[in-house]
Write an enzyme that holds these catalytic residues in place. Structure first.
Site, PDB file in Angstrom:
ATOM      1  N   SER A  64      -4.917  66.585  40.053  1.00 46.88           N
ATOM      2  CA  SER A  64      -4.692  67.734  39.164  1.00 46.88           C
ATOM      3  C   SER A  64      -5.136  67.409  37.739  1.00 46.88           C
ATOM      4  CB  SER A  64      -3.203  68.080  39.110  1.00 46.88           C
ATOM      5  OG  SER A  64      -2.565  67.783  40.303  1.00 46.88           O
ATOM      6  N   SER A  66      -7.474  68.554  33.989  1.00 48.03           N
ATOM      7  CA  SER A  66      -8.748  69.118  33.540  1.00 48.03           C
ATOM      8  C   SER A  66      -9.945  68.235  33.908  1.00 48.03           C
ATOM      9  CB  SER A  66      -8.700  69.343  32.023  1.00 48.03           C
ATOM     10  OG  SER A  66      -8.408  68.128  31.363  1.00 48.03           O
ATOM     11  N   GLY A 139       1.557  62.974  35.123  1.00 46.69           N
ATOM     12  CA  GLY A 139       2.561  64.040  35.169  1.00 46.69           C
ATOM     13  C   GLY A 139       2.540  64.938  33.950  1.00 46.69           C
ATOM     14  N   GLY A 140       1.528  64.712  33.063  1.00 48.82           N
ATOM     15  CA  GLY A 140       1.387  65.603  31.912  1.00 48.82           C
ATOM     16  C   GLY A 140       1.231  67.055  32.359  1.00 48.82           C
ATOM     17  N   GLU A 147       1.216  64.258  43.363  1.00 47.91           N
ATOM     18  CA  GLU A 147       0.150  63.295  43.051  1.00 47.91           C
ATOM     19  C   GLU A 147       0.522  61.912  43.584  1.00 47.91           C
ATOM     20  OE1 GLU A 147      -1.559  65.257  38.929  1.00 47.91           O
ATOM     21  OE2 GLU A 147       0.009  63.777  38.810  1.00 47.91           O
ATOM     22  N   LYS A 165      -7.559  58.042  27.105  1.00 46.98           N
ATOM     23  CA  LYS A 165      -6.493  57.664  28.032  1.00 46.98           C
ATOM     24  C   LYS A 165      -6.322  56.146  28.172  1.00 46.98           C
ATOM     25  CE  LYS A 165      -6.115  61.999  28.835  1.00 46.98           C
ATOM     26  NZ  LYS A 165      -6.076  62.597  30.143  1.00 46.98           N
TER      27      LYS A 165
END
Ligand code: 5RP
Length: 275
Positions: A64, A66, A139-140, A147, A165
């Site tokens: 999940s 962007s 988990g953002g 996940e 990141k």
């Protein structure tokens, strides 16, 4: 069997208005609206190209966020290339939440579920922070339970991320919104209290849906998310275990000894590999 699937793919592609075309070189694609998006796309394409084994991989987890948008896009391009589609038409893609289910379908890929396919060949997913030992905060986007379910069911977990990141040292340095924790709704007050009293958490808050929704974020599993601030995390494995022991906790966003490599896209279009 392969030929039948290929014909099925052709019919599905034609029905959806998708045209067969060859796998594009990233350099031939139009520029995206920002260098950050370019970085995400570069990491995702390279991760897929270098890790997808067309002969062996059949069950593919799609995470999940962007950055994963470009993973699904790349998998869809394999499907549309007549050279690769005979293999790609055999892929079954396992989503980690509502968004990734949509991505799989939008790119013409075949959707499966983790309960149908409890053993996954490879998963591509994003991360909120990655340290030098490939420990992660995730988990953002609120999808951490699914996940983790998919990534720990996979033989190989490849992280796709942008340069922001990469942790300078400890998790919790770049990602300062707290460790996401999925909790059972009726237990959230108890978990908030235990995080502060038992685990000496600096601050813990129930994630809110505002302005899109009044009240808390509700996950794809109908749970709540708590974001717990511990500052810089020197021992993520221990912190994960301690949080996991609290009554009401479903899963933590600390992914320990799970990822095998991480691709970080840079603003200049280059990609760094860790692992
Ligand atoms: O863990 C996640 C969602 O729960 C995402 O993978 C993580 O937030 C990274 O997202 P992005 O690729 O948008 O930076």
């Amino acid at each position: 069997m392969l030929r039948t699937n290929f014909n099925k793919l052709l019919h599905t592609s034609v029905r959806r208005g998708l045209k067969m075309s060859s796998l594009p070189d990233i350099k031939s694609l139009s520029a995206l609206h920002s260098t950050l998006e370019e970085a995400k796309r570069a990491a995702a394409y390279r991760a897929v190209d270098e890790n997808l084994d067309l002969q062996r991989h059949r069950v593919i987890g799609v995470g999940s966020g962007s950055t994963v948008i470009y993973v699904a896009e790349r998998l869809g391009q394999y499907l549309l290339d007549p050279k690769f589609s005979i293999f790609a038409s055999q892929f079954v893609c396992i989503p980690t939440g509502f968004q990734s289910k949509e991505l799989i379908l939008m790119n013409g890929l075949q959707l499966g579920s983790i309960d149908q396919y409890p053993t996954v060949d490879i998963v591509f997913d994003g991360a909120d922070e990655v340290d030098a030992n490939l420990q992660l905060i995730k988990g953002g986007g609120g999808c951490l339970f699914q996940e983790k379910l998919v990534s720990t069911s996979a033989a190989k977990f490849v992280v796709v991320a942008d340069y922001r990141k990469r942790s300078p040292k400890y998790l919790g340095t770049n990602w300062v919104k707290g460790v996401p924790i999925e909790v059972v709704p009726s237990g959230y007050v108890r978990v908030l209290k235990d995080l502060k009293v038992k685990l000496k958490c600096e601050n813990a808050v129930l994630r809110q849906g505002a302005p899109a929704k009044a009240g808390p974020v509700v996950t794809d599993n109908c749970n709540f998310i708590i974001d717990a601030h511990f500052g810089e995390i020197e021992d993520p494995a221990k912190l994960h275990q301690d949080i996991k022991m609290l009554v009401g906790v479903v899963e933590t966003g600390l992914f320990i000894d799970n990822a095998s490599k991480a691709y970080f896209g840079n603003p200049d279009g280059s990609v760094d590999l860790l692992g």
